[in-house]
Design a protein around this motif. Structure first.
Motif, PDB file in Angstrom:
ATOM      1  N   TYR A 156      80.505  34.582 -14.835  1.00  0.00           N
ATOM      2  CA  TYR A 156      79.985  33.646 -13.861  1.00  0.00           C
ATOM      3  C   TYR A 156      78.462  33.604 -13.960  1.00  0.00           C
ATOM      4  O   TYR A 156      77.816  34.643 -14.039  1.00  0.00           O
ATOM      5  N   TYR A 157      77.932  32.385 -13.978  1.00  0.00           N
ATOM      6  CA  TYR A 157      76.484  32.186 -13.954  1.00  0.00           C
ATOM      7  C   TYR A 157      76.122  31.532 -12.630  1.00  0.00           C
ATOM      8  O   TYR A 157      76.816  30.628 -12.173  1.00  0.00           O
ATOM      9  N   SER A 158      75.028  31.942 -12.045  1.00  0.00           N
ATOM     10  CA  SER A 158      74.542  31.271 -10.845  1.00  0.00           C
ATOM     11  C   SER A 158      73.878  29.959 -11.276  1.00  0.00           C
ATOM     12  O   SER A 158      73.486  29.815 -12.441  1.00  0.00           O
ATOM     13  N   PRO A 159      73.718  29.003 -10.362  1.00  0.00           N
ATOM     14  CA  PRO A 159      73.007  27.773 -10.715  1.00  0.00           C
ATOM     15  C   PRO A 159      71.594  28.058 -11.240  1.00  0.00           C
ATOM     16  O   PRO A 159      71.125  27.390 -12.155  1.00  0.00           O
ATOM     17  N   GLU A 160      70.942  29.071 -10.687  1.00  0.00           N
ATOM     18  CA  GLU A 160      69.592  29.423 -11.126  1.00  0.00           C
ATOM     19  C   GLU A 160      69.598  29.968 -12.561  1.00  0.00           C
ATOM     20  O   GLU A 160      68.722  29.642 -13.360  1.00  0.00           O
ATOM     21  N   GLU A 161      70.596  30.813 -12.885  1.00  0.00           N
ATOM     22  CA  GLU A 161      70.709  31.333 -14.255  1.00  0.00           C
ATOM     23  C   GLU A 161      70.964  30.199 -15.247  1.00  0.00           C
ATOM     24  O   GLU A 161      70.382  30.163 -16.326  1.00  0.00           O
ATOM     25  N   TYR A 162      71.859  29.278 -14.851  1.00  0.00           N
ATOM     26  CA  TYR A 162      72.132  28.122 -15.702  1.00  0.00           C
ATOM     27  C   TYR A 162      70.846  27.342 -15.991  1.00  0.00           C
ATOM     28  O   TYR A 162      70.544  27.020 -17.147  1.00  0.00           O
ATOM     29  N   LEU A 163      70.090  27.018 -14.948  1.00  0.00           N
ATOM     30  CA  LEU A 163      68.875  26.225 -15.131  1.00  0.00           C
ATOM     31  C   LEU A 163      67.856  26.953 -15.993  1.00  0.00           C
ATOM     32  O   LEU A 163      67.168  26.336 -16.811  1.00  0.00           O
ATOM     33  N   GLU A 164      67.771  28.261 -15.859  1.00  0.00           N
ATOM     34  CA  GLU A 164      66.853  29.042 -16.687  1.00  0.00           C
ATOM     35  C   GLU A 164      67.250  28.945 -18.166  1.00  0.00           C
ATOM     36  O   GLU A 164      66.403  28.771 -19.039  1.00  0.00           O
ATOM     37  N   ILE A 165      68.538  29.013 -18.438  1.00  0.00           N
ATOM     38  CA  ILE A 165      69.044  28.878 -19.814  1.00  0.00           C
ATOM     39  C   ILE A 165      68.863  27.446 -20.306  1.00  0.00           C
ATOM     40  O   ILE A 165      68.406  27.193 -21.417  1.00  0.00           O
ATOM     41  N   GLU A 166      69.204  26.480 -19.451  1.00  0.00           N
ATOM     42  CA  GLU A 166      69.224  25.063 -19.845  1.00  0.00           C
ATOM     43  C   GLU A 166      67.840  24.534 -20.207  1.00  0.00           C
ATOM     44  O   GLU A 166      67.699  23.797 -21.184  1.00  0.00           O
ATOM     45  N   VAL A 167      66.816  24.872 -19.435  1.00  0.00           N
ATOM     46  CA  VAL A 167      65.492  24.319 -19.719  1.00  0.00           C
ATOM     47  C   VAL A 167      64.908  24.865 -21.019  1.00  0.00           C
ATOM     48  O   VAL A 167      64.030  24.245 -21.610  1.00  0.00           O
ATOM     49  N   LYS A 168      65.426  25.985 -21.502  1.00  0.00           N
ATOM     50  CA  LYS A 168      64.956  26.565 -22.763  1.00  0.00           C
ATOM     51  C   LYS A 168      65.827  26.151 -23.951  1.00  0.00           C
ATOM     52  O   LYS A 168      65.451  26.370 -25.094  1.00  0.00           O
ATOM     53  N   SER A 169      66.972  25.569 -23.674  1.00  0.00           N
ATOM     54  CA  SER A 169      67.940  25.251 -24.722  1.00  0.00           C
ATOM     55  C   SER A 169      67.589  23.950 -25.440  1.00  0.00           C
ATOM     56  O   SER A 169      67.079  23.006 -24.835  1.00  0.00           O
ATOM     57  N   GLU A 170      67.886  23.908 -26.729  1.00  0.00           N
ATOM     58  CA  GLU A 170      67.715  22.673 -27.495  1.00  0.00           C
ATOM     59  C   GLU A 170      68.929  21.766 -27.356  1.00  0.00           C
ATOM     60  O   GLU A 170      68.876  20.601 -27.713  1.00  0.00           O
ATOM     61  N   GLU A 171      70.030  22.293 -26.861  1.00  0.00           N
ATOM     62  CA  GLU A 171      71.247  21.526 -26.636  1.00  0.00           C
ATOM     63  C   GLU A 171      71.480  21.388 -25.137  1.00  0.00           C
ATOM     64  O   GLU A 171      70.989  22.188 -24.352  1.00  0.00           O
ATOM     65  N   ARG A 172      72.247  20.369 -24.749  1.00  0.00           N
ATOM     66  CA  ARG A 172      72.554  20.167 -23.342  1.00  0.00           C
ATOM     67  C   ARG A 172      73.881  20.844 -22.988  1.00  0.00           C
ATOM     68  O   ARG A 172      74.799  20.886 -23.799  1.00  0.00           O
ATOM     69  N   HIS A 173      73.940  21.347 -21.744  1.00  0.00           N
ATOM     70  CA  HIS A 173      75.147  21.987 -21.234  1.00  0.00           C
ATOM     71  C   HIS A 173      75.412  21.499 -19.821  1.00  0.00           C
ATOM     72  O   HIS A 173      74.480  21.266 -19.067  1.00  0.00           O
ATOM     73  N   GLU A 174      76.679  21.382 -19.483  1.00  0.00           N
ATOM     74  CA  GLU A 174      77.046  21.131 -18.104  1.00  0.00           C
ATOM     75  C   GLU A 174      77.254  22.481 -17.418  1.00  0.00           C
ATOM     76  O   GLU A 174      77.580  23.474 -18.066  1.00  0.00           O
ATOM     77  N   TYR A 175      77.082  22.475 -16.120  1.00  0.00           N
ATOM     78  CA  TYR A 175      77.346  23.662 -15.311  1.00  0.00           C
ATOM     79  C   TYR A 175      78.438  23.280 -14.326  1.00  0.00           C
ATOM     80  O   TYR A 175      78.276  22.324 -13.561  1.00  0.00           O
ATOM     81  N   ILE A 176      79.562  23.984 -14.372  1.00  0.00           N
ATOM     82  CA  ILE A 176      80.671  23.679 -13.481  1.00  0.00           C
ATOM     83  C   ILE A 176      81.088  24.955 -12.769  1.00  0.00           C
ATOM     84  O   ILE A 176      81.769  25.803 -13.338  1.00  0.00           O
ATOM     85  N   ASN A 177      80.612  25.093 -11.544  1.00  0.00           N
ATOM     86  CA  ASN A 177      80.992  26.187 -10.666  1.00  0.00           C
ATOM     87  C   ASN A 177      80.986  27.549 -11.359  1.00  0.00           C
ATOM     88  O   ASN A 177      81.976  28.272 -11.345  1.00  0.00           O
ATOM     89  N   GLY A 178      79.869  27.886 -11.984  1.00  0.00           N
ATOM     90  CA  GLY A 178      79.719  29.203 -12.578  1.00  0.00           C
ATOM     91  C   GLY A 178      79.898  29.263 -14.082  1.00  0.00           C
ATOM     92  O   GLY A 178      79.577  30.271 -14.707  1.00  0.00           O
ATOM     93  N   GLN A 179      80.419  28.204 -14.677  1.00  0.00           N
ATOM     94  CA  GLN A 179      80.627  28.186 -16.119  1.00  0.00           C
ATOM     95  C   GLN A 179      79.614  27.255 -16.780  1.00  0.00           C
ATOM     96  O   GLN A 179      79.303  26.184 -16.258  1.00  0.00           O
ATOM     97  N   ILE A 180      79.134  27.658 -17.947  1.00  0.00           N
ATOM     98  CA  ILE A 180      78.217  26.839 -18.734  1.00  0.00           C
ATOM     99  C   ILE A 180      79.005  26.283 -19.913  1.00  0.00           C
ATOM    100  O   ILE A 180      79.572  27.039 -20.703  1.00  0.00           O
ATOM    101  N   ILE A 181      79.040  24.956 -20.007  1.00  0.00           N
ATOM    102  CA  ILE A 181      79.879  24.289 -21.001  1.00  0.00           C
ATOM    103  C   ILE A 181      79.015  23.413 -21.900  1.00  0.00           C
ATOM    104  O   ILE A 181      78.357  22.490 -21.421  1.00  0.00           O
TER     105      ILE A 181
END
Length: 192
Positions: free
Chosen positions: A7-32
């Motif tokens: 499980y990822y928190s929304p904050e953890e997701y955003l921290e990963i996402e803004v550094k990523s070269e690819e896009r990911h969706e966040y769905i209730n704790g999962q990064i896809i």
């Protein structure tokens, strides 16, 4: 494909996402991870966005395409709609300036892998957004558009279009477009 079985928190997701070269969706704790689009997907989204953006210039409406993140708090989802319109001032996810929360219209170009999700769970999630009034599902494999428009009494009106000469009139904003213009330069023979 899910990045990890945790499980990822929304904050953890955003921290990963803004550094990523690819896009990911966040769905209730999962990064896809989001899959890449096809040329037809890109043409359809581009045609619709360009016509809509031009038609709404100098109005208190803003049009976004593909890379604009949307937060759906009730469902704990971060996603990237293909095209969305915001009326008035932009509202952002708390503590963010890069993630919107107040679209009035969303359009998704359907792919084989996401069409069921876009029609069902994603549409249900979008309906929890108070400002959300209209949803378009645009098929990339044949000329076919589904339109869902919210009425004053919280009912949704469904209309579908399949003829190139037919014009779609949006209910949420003053805008019309023919299917021929949405599907301009789309080659259905190149699909698998």
């Amino acid at each position: 494909m899910i990045i990890a079985e945790r499980y990822y928190s929304p904050e953890e997701y955003l921290e990963i996402e803004v550094k990523s070269e690819e896009r990911h969706e966040y769905i209730n704790g999962q990064i896809i991870p989001m899959t890449g689009g096809t040329p037809n997907h890109n043409k359809i989204a581009g045609n619709f966005y360009a016509a809509l953006n031009f038609a709404l210039k100098r109005q208190p409406l803003q049009v976004f395409v593909t890379d604009q993140r949307l937060w759906i708090p009730q469902k704990r989802i971060n996603t990237y709609p293909d095209v969305m319109v915001v009326a008035g001032e932009l509202q952002f996810q708390e503590g963010r300036k890069d993630t919107l929360t107040n679209p009035i219209m969303i359009a998704e170009v359907l792919s084989k892998s996401t069409k069921s999700y876009d029609r069902d769970e994603k549409f249900a999630a979008y309906r929890t957004i108070p400002s959300f009034q209209e949803y378009l599902l645009i098929d990339q494999y044949k000329m076919h558009v589904e339109q869902y428009s919210k009425t004053d009494n919280n009912r949704w009106i469904f209309t579908e279009y399949e003829d190139a000469d037919v014009t779609i009139s949006l209910a949420s904003v003053s805008f019309e477009i023919s299917l021929a213009d949405i599907y301009d330069k789309v080659d259905f023979d190149t699909q698998d």
